[in-house]
Design a protein around this motif. Structure first.
Motif, mmCIF file in Angstrom:
data_model
loop_
_atom_site.group_PDB
_atom_site.id
_atom_site.type_symbol
_atom_site.label_atom_id
_atom_site.label_comp_id
_atom_site.label_asym_id
_atom_site.label_seq_id
_atom_site.Cartn_x
_atom_site.Cartn_y
_atom_site.Cartn_z
ATOM 1 N N PHE A 28 0.801 -1.231 0.000
ATOM 2 C CA PHE A 28 0.000 0.000 0.000
ATOM 3 C C PHE A 28 0.830 1.275 0.000
ATOM 4 C CE2 PHE A 28 0.724 -0.861 4.467
ATOM 5 C CZ PHE A 28 0.946 0.393 5.006
ATOM 6 N N TYR A 29 2.055 1.225 0.492
ATOM 7 C CA TYR A 29 2.871 2.449 0.568
ATOM 8 C C TYR A 29 3.573 2.789 -0.740
ATOM 9 C CZ TYR A 29 6.474 -1.081 1.425
ATOM 10 O OH TYR A 29 7.299 -2.164 1.328
ATOM 11 N N VAL A 30 3.550 1.897 -1.722
ATOM 12 C CA VAL A 30 4.203 2.158 -3.008
ATOM 13 C C VAL A 30 3.306 3.065 -3.834
ATOM 14 C CG1 VAL A 30 5.115 1.136 -5.129
ATOM 15 C CG2 VAL A 30 5.438 -0.037 -2.944
ATOM 16 N N LYS A 31 3.739 4.297 -4.052
ATOM 17 C CA LYS A 31 2.911 5.301 -4.712
ATOM 18 C C LYS A 31 3.055 5.309 -6.231
ATOM 19 C CE LYS A 31 3.026 8.755 -0.973
ATOM 20 N NZ LYS A 31 2.401 8.182 0.055
ATOM 21 N N TYR A 32 4.130 4.770 -6.753
ATOM 22 C CA TYR A 32 4.357 4.744 -8.196
ATOM 23 C C TYR A 32 5.278 3.584 -8.548
ATOM 24 C CZ TYR A 32 8.753 6.902 -6.869
ATOM 25 O OH TYR A 32 9.958 7.137 -6.282
ATOM 26 N N GLU A 33 5.236 3.208 -9.808
ATOM 27 C CA GLU A 33 6.071 2.117 -10.326
ATOM 28 C C GLU A 33 7.299 2.716 -10.997
ATOM 29 O OE1 GLU A 33 6.611 -1.958 -11.120
ATOM 30 O OE2 GLU A 33 4.559 -1.320 -10.735
#
Length: 126
Positions: A5-10
């Motif tokens: 959930f904390y990954v905001k972008y790839e």
């Protein structure tokens, strides 16, 4: 597998590889802090130049605060898939959930390139 959930972008593979390489170079010629506690302190003191955060951290709450803190302090950060690779890049035999570069050393140009790519990615995803 879905992203935490904390990954905001790839981040694209070349940015991820560059982040590992920047950690490696900076750990030899500059100053790197390893681990979430050290990275958090460096971000709070606004002395970190780039923060590298692993996606495979269990439980995710351990590092979920770091992206928020980095945004608040306007410090660039990049998500990478493996905490083991962060550990290898900074020359330790154990995984590291996160690491940050305080002094770039010979990685200055590479870090500037990573930061500009990250800004483009973030602009594109908003």
């Amino acid at each position: 597998m879905s992203k935490p959930f904390y990954v905001k972008y790839e981040a694209p593979k070349e940015v991820i590889d560059a982040a590992y390489e920047a950690l490696n170079i900076a750990s030899k010629s500059g100053v790197v802090r390893k681990g979430t506690n050290e990275a958090t302190k460096a971000v709070e003191r606004a002395i970190a130049k780039l923060v590298v955060i692993a996606e495979d951290v269990e439980p995710p709450e351990v590092i979920a605060h770091l992206p928020l803190l980095c945004d608040e302090r306007k410090i660039p950060y990049v998500f990478v898939p493996s905490k083991l690779e962060i550990g290898k890049a900074i020359g330790i035999d154990v995984p590291a959930a996160s690491a940050c570069i305080l002094k770039e050393g010979e990685a200055t140009g590479l870090i500037k390139e990573i930061i500009s790519r990250l800004e483009q990615i973030k602009r594109g995803s908003q």
